[in-house]
Design a protein around this motif. Structure first.
Motif, PDB file in Angstrom:
ATOM      1  N   TYR A 230      -6.341   2.589 -10.831  1.00 26.60           N
ATOM      2  CA  TYR A 230      -6.010   2.648  -9.410  1.00 26.60           C
ATOM      3  C   TYR A 230      -5.064   1.492  -9.074  1.00 26.60           C
ATOM      4  O   TYR A 230      -5.399   0.324  -9.290  1.00 26.60           O
ATOM      5  N   THR A 231      -3.896   1.801  -8.554  1.00 26.02           N
ATOM      6  CA  THR A 231      -2.932   0.762  -8.208  1.00 26.02           C
ATOM      7  C   THR A 231      -3.347   0.071  -6.909  1.00 26.02           C
ATOM      8  O   THR A 231      -4.242   0.546  -6.193  1.00 26.02           O
ATOM      9  N   LYS A 232      -2.680  -1.025  -6.587  1.00 24.87           N
ATOM     10  CA  LYS A 232      -2.996  -1.763  -5.356  1.00 24.87           C
ATOM     11  C   LYS A 232      -2.777  -0.891  -4.121  1.00 24.87           C
ATOM     12  O   LYS A 232      -3.498  -1.013  -3.127  1.00 24.87           O
ATOM     13  N   ASP A 233      -1.775  -0.034  -4.153  1.00 23.93           N
ATOM     14  CA  ASP A 233      -1.498   0.855  -3.020  1.00 23.93           C
ATOM     15  C   ASP A 233      -2.602   1.881  -2.812  1.00 23.93           C
ATOM     16  O   ASP A 233      -2.714   2.463  -1.728  1.00 23.93           O
ATOM     17  N   MET A 234      -3.396   2.114  -3.820  1.00 27.49           N
ATOM     18  CA  MET A 234      -4.492   3.085  -3.722  1.00 27.49           C
ATOM     19  C   MET A 234      -5.792   2.448  -3.301  1.00 27.49           C
ATOM     20  O   MET A 234      -6.797   3.130  -3.121  1.00 27.49           O
ATOM     21  N   GLN A 235      -5.798   1.110  -3.119  1.00 28.69           N
ATOM     22  CA  GLN A 235      -7.023   0.388  -2.788  1.00 28.69           C
ATOM     23  C   GLN A 235      -6.896  -0.339  -1.461  1.00 28.69           C
ATOM     24  O   GLN A 235      -5.811  -0.749  -1.061  1.00 28.69           O
ATOM     25  N   PHE A 236      -8.041  -0.492  -0.793  1.00 30.27           N
ATOM     26  CA  PHE A 236      -8.080  -1.308   0.412  1.00 30.27           C
ATOM     27  C   PHE A 236      -9.466  -1.957   0.521  1.00 30.27           C
ATOM     28  O   PHE A 236     -10.478  -1.292   0.314  1.00 30.27           O
ATOM     29  N   GLU A 237      -9.470  -3.253   0.839  1.00 32.86           N
ATOM     30  CA  GLU A 237     -10.723  -3.981   0.997  1.00 32.86           C
ATOM     31  C   GLU A 237     -10.898  -4.431   2.436  1.00 32.86           C
ATOM     32  O   GLU A 237     -10.023  -5.084   3.004  1.00 32.86           O
ATOM     33  N   PHE A 238     -12.035  -4.068   3.023  1.00 37.68           N
ATOM     34  CA  PHE A 238     -12.340  -4.503   4.398  1.00 37.68           C
ATOM     35  C   PHE A 238     -12.795  -5.956   4.386  1.00 37.68           C
ATOM     36  O   PHE A 238     -13.380  -6.418   3.412  1.00 37.68           O
TER      37      PHE A 238
ATOM     38  N   PRO B 131      -7.141   8.539  -9.671  1.00 36.54           N
ATOM     39  CA  PRO B 131      -5.908   7.890  -9.213  1.00 36.54           C
ATOM     40  C   PRO B 131      -4.810   8.893  -8.876  1.00 36.54           C
ATOM     41  O   PRO B 131      -4.538   9.811  -9.659  1.00 36.54           O
ATOM     42  N   SER B 132      -4.217   8.719  -7.710  1.00 33.23           N
ATOM     43  CA  SER B 132      -3.151   9.606  -7.249  1.00 33.23           C
ATOM     44  C   SER B 132      -2.494   8.959  -6.033  1.00 33.23           C
ATOM     45  O   SER B 132      -3.164   8.250  -5.275  1.00 33.23           O
ATOM     46  N   PRO B 133      -1.207   9.183  -5.799  1.00 36.54           N
ATOM     47  CA  PRO B 133      -0.519   8.571  -4.653  1.00 36.54           C
ATOM     48  C   PRO B 133      -1.078   9.002  -3.297  1.00 36.54           C
ATOM     49  O   PRO B 133      -0.880   8.304  -2.297  1.00 36.54           O
ATOM     50  N   ASP B 134      -1.773  10.146  -3.248  1.00 29.93           N
ATOM     51  CA  ASP B 134      -2.248  10.647  -1.959  1.00 29.93           C
ATOM     52  C   ASP B 134      -3.736  10.403  -1.728  1.00 29.93           C
ATOM     53  O   ASP B 134      -4.378  11.089  -0.917  1.00 29.93           O
ATOM     54  N   ILE B 135      -4.323   9.436  -2.426  1.00 35.29           N
ATOM     55  CA  ILE B 135      -5.729   9.082  -2.197  1.00 35.29           C
ATOM     56  C   ILE B 135      -5.824   7.582  -1.890  1.00 35.29           C
ATOM     57  O   ILE B 135      -4.874   6.822  -2.081  1.00 35.29           O
ATOM     58  N   LYS B 136      -6.993   7.180  -1.402  1.00 31.52           N
ATOM     59  CA  LYS B 136      -7.239   5.762  -1.134  1.00 31.52           C
ATOM     60  C   LYS B 136      -8.707   5.466  -1.452  1.00 31.52           C
ATOM     61  O   LYS B 136      -9.594   6.241  -1.107  1.00 31.52           O
ATOM     62  N   ILE B 137      -8.947   4.327  -2.118  1.00 32.39           N
ATOM     63  CA  ILE B 137     -10.306   3.873  -2.391  1.00 32.39           C
ATOM     64  C   ILE B 137     -10.576   2.658  -1.511  1.00 32.39           C
ATOM     65  O   ILE B 137      -9.864   1.648  -1.605  1.00 32.39           O
ATOM     66  N   LEU B 138     -11.580   2.741  -0.662  1.00 31.55           N
ATOM     67  CA  LEU B 138     -11.936   1.657   0.244  1.00 31.55           C
ATOM     68  C   LEU B 138     -13.200   0.969  -0.264  1.00 31.55           C
ATOM     69  O   LEU B 138     -14.097   1.625  -0.782  1.00 31.55           O
ATOM     70  N   ARG B 139     -13.276  -0.337  -0.080  1.00 27.57           N
ATOM     71  CA  ARG B 139     -14.485  -1.059  -0.493  1.00 27.57           C
ATOM     72  C   ARG B 139     -14.858  -2.092   0.555  1.00 27.57           C
ATOM     73  O   ARG B 139     -14.003  -2.706   1.183  1.00 27.57           O
ATOM     74  N   CYS B 140     -16.175  -2.284   0.714  1.00 32.01           N
ATOM     75  CA  CYS B 140     -16.668  -3.275   1.669  1.00 32.01           C
ATOM     76  C   CYS B 140     -18.096  -3.660   1.288  1.00 32.01           C
ATOM     77  O   CYS B 140     -18.969  -2.802   1.145  1.00 32.01           O
ATOM     78  N   GLY B 141     -18.310  -4.949   1.135  1.00 34.34           N
ATOM     79  CA  GLY B 141     -19.624  -5.447   0.772  1.00 34.34           C
ATOM     80  C   GLY B 141     -19.568  -6.947   0.570  1.00 34.34           C
ATOM     81  O   GLY B 141     -18.589  -7.593   0.969  1.00 34.34           O
TER      82      GLY B 141
END
Length: 309
Positions: free
Chosen positions: A301-309, A274-284
């Motif tokens: 991991y905060t909401k800003d660090m995550q993204f769901e396709f 977790p860090s402000p300059d990273i992003k975790i993407l998920r898709c499935g």
């Protein structure tokens, strides 16, 4: 041959050649006044540089329309396994580009088994650097409505498409590192981003992918070619999970497969912390996405660090 003649490099070479010709004429017939000569030389150089810059920075015009479906001909269908295939569709000309940028997707229209219209989103695995065609990798589920349309498609038939549709607006360098969690054909938006990042020498973003599958040849090639920027971990193969875990690749897969303790261990071991300059993407599949969100929240991991396709 036509593409080579009209390529950006050749057009820029032609521009340089034309400028060189003008400068030679200028040198052979110089103005009498030195100040006029200097001004003329600077003007010619400035115009040349500006023209080259404008040409190279010009936005690519694609074949898509956001509001209107357009038909694209299926020219090649390659079966990957019993329920997945790669579909190649021709663009209007050999030099046309789709006009889709990293993070965007398209909507495809088809007919289900009951004869009813169905529209679903898909992410091409090709980029604007692929001219004359675009490709989709499609997993065809037994009861999927759009799956039926793709299963019945034959070479020579047409697919109605519109877009681009914005999903994840990626800009080079917007994150120091990306972690990716993908299952089944959830790999397609990830693959699009992976290609865009790794094929851009100015983008130094590192990528770590956890993929719920056995292997993917193109990913292996990327990992070999860009060892410092991209690593892929195949969940089923490298963690010796039972073949039953392939259930997660189907629409009816159970979320419990993703709730086992070792999933969080894998994320901690291979994804950026977790860090402000990273992003975790998920898709499935939905069950996977839901479980992954819970794991990521638990790991900080905060909401800003995550993204769901």
């Amino acid at each position: 041959m036509e593409f080579l003649q009209n390529s950006p490099v050749n057009k820029l070479n032609a521009l340089v050649a034309d400028t060189t010709s003008h400068m030679l004429t200028f040198l052979q017939n110089p103005p009498v006044n030195k100040l006029d000569a200097l001004i003329a030389l600077v003007a010619v150089s400035a115009v040349s540089v500006a023209a080259a810059y404008i040409y190279l920075k010009k936005k690519v015009k694609g074949c898509l329309d956001r509001n209107v479906f357009k038909d694209f001909k299926l020219v090649k269908r390659t079966q990957i396994n019993h329920n997945s295939a790669r579909f190649r569709f021709a663009l209007p000309t050999p030099t046309s580009v789709l006009g889709l940028y990293a993070g965007q997707f398209i909507r495809c229209r088809g007919i289900d088994r009951e004869g009813k219209e169905v529209i679903r989103p898909y992410t091409p695995i090709t980029l604007n650097s692929d001219v004359g065609y675009f490709e989709l990798v499609v997993k065809m589920y037994p009861l999927g409505r759009m799956s039926h349309h793709f299963r019945e498609m034959r070479e020579g038939e047409y697919l109605a498409v519109k877009g681009p549709i914005d999903r994840f607006k990626y800009k080079p360098g917007q994150a120091r590192s990306l972690g990716m969690l993908a299952g089944g054909t959830g790999i397609t938006p990830m693959f699009q981003l992976i290609r865009a990042i790794l094929e851009n020498p100015k983008d130094k973003t590192t990528i770590r992918l956890l993929y719920a599958n056995h292997t993917f040849e193109e990913l292996d090639l990327f990992a070999s070619k860009f060892p410092n920027h991209f690593k892929v971990y195949y969940v089923l193969t490298q963690y010796h999970l039972p073949t039953a875990c392939l259930n997660i690749l189907t629409a009816s897969g159970g979320m419990e497969r993703w709730q086992q303790p070792h999933i969080e261990e894998m994320i901690q071991s291979h994804c950026p912390p977790p860090s402000p300059d990273i992003k975790i993407l998920r898709c499935g599949p939905p069950e996977m996405n839901k479980a992954m969100a819970a794991h990521l929240n638990e790991l900080g991991y905060t909401k800003d660090m995550q993204f769901e396709f």
